[in-house]
Write a protein that holds these residues in place. Structure first.
Motif, mmCIF file in Angstrom:
data_model
loop_
_atom_site.group_PDB
_atom_site.id
_atom_site.type_symbol
_atom_site.label_atom_id
_atom_site.label_comp_id
_atom_site.label_asym_id
_atom_site.label_seq_id
_atom_site.Cartn_x
_atom_site.Cartn_y
_atom_site.Cartn_z
ATOM 1 N N ASP A 99 -31.896 50.749 -1.140
ATOM 2 C CA ASP A 99 -30.656 49.976 -1.113
ATOM 3 C C ASP A 99 -30.924 48.653 -1.822
ATOM 4 N N TYR A 100 -30.053 48.281 -2.769
ATOM 5 C CA TYR A 100 -30.284 47.083 -3.572
ATOM 6 C C TYR A 100 -29.090 46.128 -3.482
ATOM 7 N N ARG A 101 -29.403 44.850 -3.414
ATOM 8 C CA ARG A 101 -28.381 43.821 -3.565
ATOM 9 C C ARG A 101 -28.762 43.048 -4.826
ATOM 10 N N VAL A 102 -27.944 43.206 -5.859
ATOM 11 C CA VAL A 102 -28.280 42.711 -7.194
ATOM 12 C C VAL A 102 -27.573 41.394 -7.481
ATOM 13 N N ILE A 103 -28.367 40.369 -7.755
ATOM 14 C CA ILE A 103 -27.839 39.098 -8.245
ATOM 15 C C ILE A 103 -27.940 39.165 -9.758
ATOM 16 N N PHE A 104 -26.800 39.343 -10.413
ATOM 17 C CA PHE A 104 -26.802 39.549 -11.869
ATOM 18 C C PHE A 104 -26.405 38.254 -12.556
ATOM 19 N N MET A 105 -27.366 37.691 -13.294
ATOM 20 C CA MET A 105 -27.139 36.416 -13.957
ATOM 21 C C MET A 105 -26.357 36.601 -15.255
ATOM 22 N N GLN A 106 -25.359 35.765 -15.411
ATOM 23 C CA GLN A 106 -24.496 35.814 -16.598
ATOM 24 C C GLN A 106 -24.553 34.469 -17.299
ATOM 25 N N ARG A 107 -24.736 34.517 -18.608
ATOM 26 C CA ARG A 107 -24.806 33.282 -19.394
ATOM 27 C C ARG A 107 -24.179 33.517 -20.759
ATOM 28 N N ASP A 108 -23.584 32.490 -21.319
ATOM 29 C CA ASP A 108 -23.007 32.582 -22.652
ATOM 30 C C ASP A 108 -24.040 33.168 -23.615
ATOM 31 N N LEU A 109 -23.647 34.190 -24.362
ATOM 32 C CA LEU A 109 -24.601 34.893 -25.217
ATOM 33 C C LEU A 109 -25.167 34.019 -26.326
ATOM 34 N N ASP A 110 -24.392 33.068 -26.811
ATOM 35 C CA ASP A 110 -24.925 32.150 -27.824
ATOM 36 C C ASP A 110 -26.028 31.279 -27.231
ATOM 37 N N GLU A 111 -25.859 30.883 -25.963
ATOM 38 C CA GLU A 111 -26.904 30.113 -25.292
ATOM 39 C C GLU A 111 -28.140 30.971 -25.062
ATOM 40 N N VAL A 112 -27.928 32.212 -24.671
ATOM 41 C CA VAL A 112 -29.041 33.139 -24.451
ATOM 42 C C VAL A 112 -29.862 33.282 -25.729
ATOM 43 N N MET A 113 -29.166 33.514 -26.844
ATOM 44 C CA MET A 113 -29.876 33.717 -28.106
ATOM 45 C C MET A 113 -30.567 32.452 -28.584
#
Length: 205
Positions: A99-113
């Motif tokens: 059983d998993y509780r997923v904290i999925f991080m989201q960030r602007d893709l331009d910032e990621v790159m």
């Protein structure tokens, strides 16, 4: 997920594994640092030490990289009740027997790159990401596929956490994360673990 459903899954699979996932440089290490500060046990090792790219550490666990290999999942039975970082490229290899509780991080893709390119330059790869437009499309498709995968399987319960919002309102996001995990975490220490000065690739329009 209701209380009865959570209890049923707990009896069947044991304590949930807290998964921190997302693209590299999307804030996964920051989220792990928050969980550590809050008092959640983590599954990590020192195989990748801290550096200028991540002064607070990467919070990685080397066996995670073997998830897509035969026999590369034995460590999961020791991860129940703990937090572990699994990048988005590997999260789809997690078996449904936990059983998993997923904290999925989201960030602007331009910032990621931009952050990824800076890290590549730091490692002596001067060109960084050569084709941002193509990479943005690849990342976008990949994230859509991962989100659908998580939504379609009962073993996953997912909370999307926005990197910029954690920086702007760490106390609010710390409370969200603690509530999502159903754990008595120290949210004040979680919020204090967020370092706004590490937001070095802010994208502005």
């Amino acid at each position: 997920m209701g209380l009865l459903n959570r209890l049923s899954r707990r009896l069947r699979y044991g304590r949930p594994i807290a998964i921190v996932s997302g693209l590299p440089r999307s804030g996964t290490s920051m989220a792990m640092k928050m969980l550590q500060a809050g008092g959640l046990p983590l599954l990590t090792d020192d195989a990748r030490p801290s550096d200028a790219g991540n002064p607070g550490g990467y919070f990685e666990f080397e066996p995670v990289k073997q998830l897509d290999k035969t026999g590369g999942r034995a460590w999961l039975r020791h991860a129940r009740g703990k937090g572990v970082k699994v990048i988005s490229w590997l999260v789809t290899w997690l078996p449904e027997s936990y059983d998993y509780r997923v904290i999925f991080m989201q960030r602007d893709l331009d910032e990621v790159m931009a952050s990824q390119s800076a890290l590549l330059l730091q490692r002596g790869e001067p060109k960084g990401i050569e084709d941002p437009d193509t990479m943005r499309q690849i990342y976008g498709r990949h994230l859509d596929q991962v989100r659908r995968f998580l939504e379609e399987r009962n073993c996953f319960t997912t909370l999307t956490v926005n990197y910029a919002e954690v920086i702007e309102q760490p106390s609010v996001e710390a409370k969200r994360i603690a509530k999502f995990l159903h754990r008595r975490l120290d949210v004040e220490r979680m919020a204090a673990a967020v370092d706004p000065q590490l937001y070095r690739h802010r994208w502005s329009t």
